[in-house]
Design an enzyme around this catalytic site. Structure first.
Site, mmCIF file in Angstrom:
data_model
loop_
_atom_site.group_PDB
_atom_site.id
_atom_site.type_symbol
_atom_site.label_atom_id
_atom_site.label_comp_id
_atom_site.label_asym_id
_atom_site.label_seq_id
_atom_site.Cartn_x
_atom_site.Cartn_y
_atom_site.Cartn_z
ATOM 1 N N SER A 68 0.875 -1.439 -0.034
ATOM 2 C CA SER A 68 0.327 -0.345 -0.139
ATOM 3 C C SER A 68 0.921 1.273 0.215
ATOM 4 O O SER A 68 1.557 1.521 -1.019
ATOM 5 C CB SER A 68 -1.103 0.029 1.315
ATOM 6 O OG SER A 68 -2.172 0.626 1.174
ATOM 7 N N ASP A 91 0.625 -3.809 -3.819
ATOM 8 C CA ASP A 91 -1.451 -3.731 -4.155
ATOM 9 C C ASP A 91 -0.601 -1.819 -3.768
ATOM 10 O O ASP A 91 -1.105 -1.588 -2.519
ATOM 11 C CB ASP A 91 -2.142 -4.392 -3.396
ATOM 12 C CG ASP A 91 -3.698 -3.490 -4.744
ATOM 13 O OD1 ASP A 91 -3.145 -3.659 -5.396
ATOM 14 O OD2 ASP A 91 -4.451 -2.996 -3.410
ATOM 15 N N ARG A 105 5.323 9.088 -7.132
ATOM 16 C CA ARG A 105 5.233 7.153 -7.152
ATOM 17 C C ARG A 105 5.572 6.422 -7.284
ATOM 18 O O ARG A 105 6.869 6.513 -7.823
ATOM 19 C CB ARG A 105 3.697 6.910 -7.482
ATOM 20 C CG ARG A 105 3.856 7.189 -8.942
ATOM 21 C CD ARG A 105 2.763 6.143 -9.927
ATOM 22 N NE ARG A 105 2.987 6.337 -11.618
ATOM 23 C CZ ARG A 105 3.919 6.124 -12.605
ATOM 24 N NH1 ARG A 105 5.170 5.441 -12.073
ATOM 25 N NH2 ARG A 105 3.236 6.242 -13.281
ATOM 26 N N ASP A 107 8.023 3.746 -9.013
ATOM 27 C CA ASP A 107 7.920 3.463 -10.922
ATOM 28 C C ASP A 107 9.527 2.538 -11.153
ATOM 29 O O ASP A 107 9.893 2.275 -10.084
ATOM 30 C CB ASP A 107 7.788 4.684 -11.526
ATOM 31 C CG ASP A 107 9.227 5.453 -11.193
ATOM 32 O OD1 ASP A 107 10.244 5.315 -11.596
ATOM 33 O OD2 ASP A 107 9.441 6.507 -10.106
ATOM 34 N N ASP A 110 13.855 3.010 -10.156
ATOM 35 C CA ASP A 110 13.503 3.409 -8.790
ATOM 36 C C ASP A 110 14.578 2.007 -8.478
ATOM 37 O O ASP A 110 15.297 2.092 -7.093
ATOM 38 C CB ASP A 110 12.367 3.023 -7.686
ATOM 39 C CG ASP A 110 10.893 4.529 -7.314
ATOM 40 O OD1 ASP A 110 12.356 5.352 -7.990
ATOM 41 O OD2 ASP A 110 9.983 4.272 -7.813
ATOM 42 N N HIS A 159 -7.302 -5.618 -1.418
ATOM 43 C CA HIS A 159 -6.113 -4.734 -1.140
ATOM 44 C C HIS A 159 -4.913 -5.777 0.139
ATOM 45 O O HIS A 159 -3.619 -5.648 -0.822
ATOM 46 C CB HIS A 159 -6.804 -3.586 -0.078
ATOM 47 C CG HIS A 159 -5.539 -2.495 0.145
ATOM 48 N ND1 HIS A 159 -4.474 -1.736 -1.075
ATOM 49 C CD2 HIS A 159 -4.643 -1.514 1.292
ATOM 50 C CE1 HIS A 159 -3.725 -0.992 -1.352
ATOM 51 N NE2 HIS A 159 -3.678 -0.373 0.303
#
Length: 229
Positions: A68, A91, A105, A107, A110, A159
């Site tokens: 998360s 997720d 975010r 990607d 990274d 999730h």
């Protein structure tokens, strides 16, 4: 924030495992927790740099796993660590992160290898492909036996399922064979049941040899992985 270090050995060799507890910042109002992720990512990066400097641990041997908001934390840490080996995003959180610039975010840049497991693309998780390899078990939107997700917003069954898939994938006898597939519609239409340019294994055994989006079916209940899947 505290760090818990344990020692683990398995068939793949000896490992040091560090668990990051950022619960003090994770349960703030969601927008504040989102802001906190950048701080946690920066602190993790500094810890890894210390390990690198004191023990000569190569960045390429570091593997970060996060669920998360934790997936984006891993991305923030990775962008500060040149040549980081691998990140697995379980997720990754969707709200505030869906269809935004990749700098915001997790990607594929990274780490040397970034693999993502999407299990709740319609509510709490991100649905867009953001890694080198993106897995969409059961279509990546809702997971089997999680119908209550649609009825009770306090329940995040789909999730959380990504965590269980990953844990189970560490078992040597578990193989989440995944097929290359462009869209959920193709998957639902049973058009994604051949390896074509190459299949993948979702979870711990994911490899760098084949990139793209991959779909698969799992069992409805634990064990979610079986030799017949």
């Amino acid at each position: 924030m505290s760090f818990h270090i344990t020692y683990h050995a398995d068939a793949k060799g000896e490992m040091n495992i560090i668990v990051v507890d950022w619960s003090g910042g994770a349960f703030d109002p969601y927008d504040q927790a989102v802001a906190n992720t950048r701080v946690v990512g920066a602190v993790i990066a500094e810890l890894v740099k210390v390990l690198h400097n004191l023990t000569n641990t190569e960045y390429s041997n570091i593997y970060l796993v996060g669920h998360s908001l934790g997936a984006h934390i891993c991305g923030y840490a990775g962008e500060r660590l040149p040549g980081l080996g691998r990140i697995t995003g379980l997720d990754p959180a969707g709200p505030f992160f869906q269809y935004v610039d990749s700098a915001v975010r997790i990607d594929s840049t990274d780490a040397d290898f970034v693999d993502i497991i999407h299990t709740d693309g319609s509510r709490y998780g991100i649905s867009e492909a953001v890694g080198d390899v993106d897995f969409y078990p059961n279509g990546g939107v809702h997971q089997p036996a999680c119908l209550s997700d649609h009825l009770d917003p306090s329940i995040a069954c789909s999730h959380v399922r990504a965590i269980y898939y990953f844990i189970e994938s560490i078992n040597p006898s578990c193989h989440y064979k995944s097929f290359p597939c462009k869209t959920k519609d193709d998957f639902v239409s049973d058009k994604c049941n051949a390896c074509g340019s190459g299949c993948q294994e979702m979870g711990y055994k994911a490899h760098r040899n084949t990139s793209g989006t991959f779909y698969l079916k799992t069992r409805w209940h634990y064990p979610y992985c079986s030799k017949n899947v």
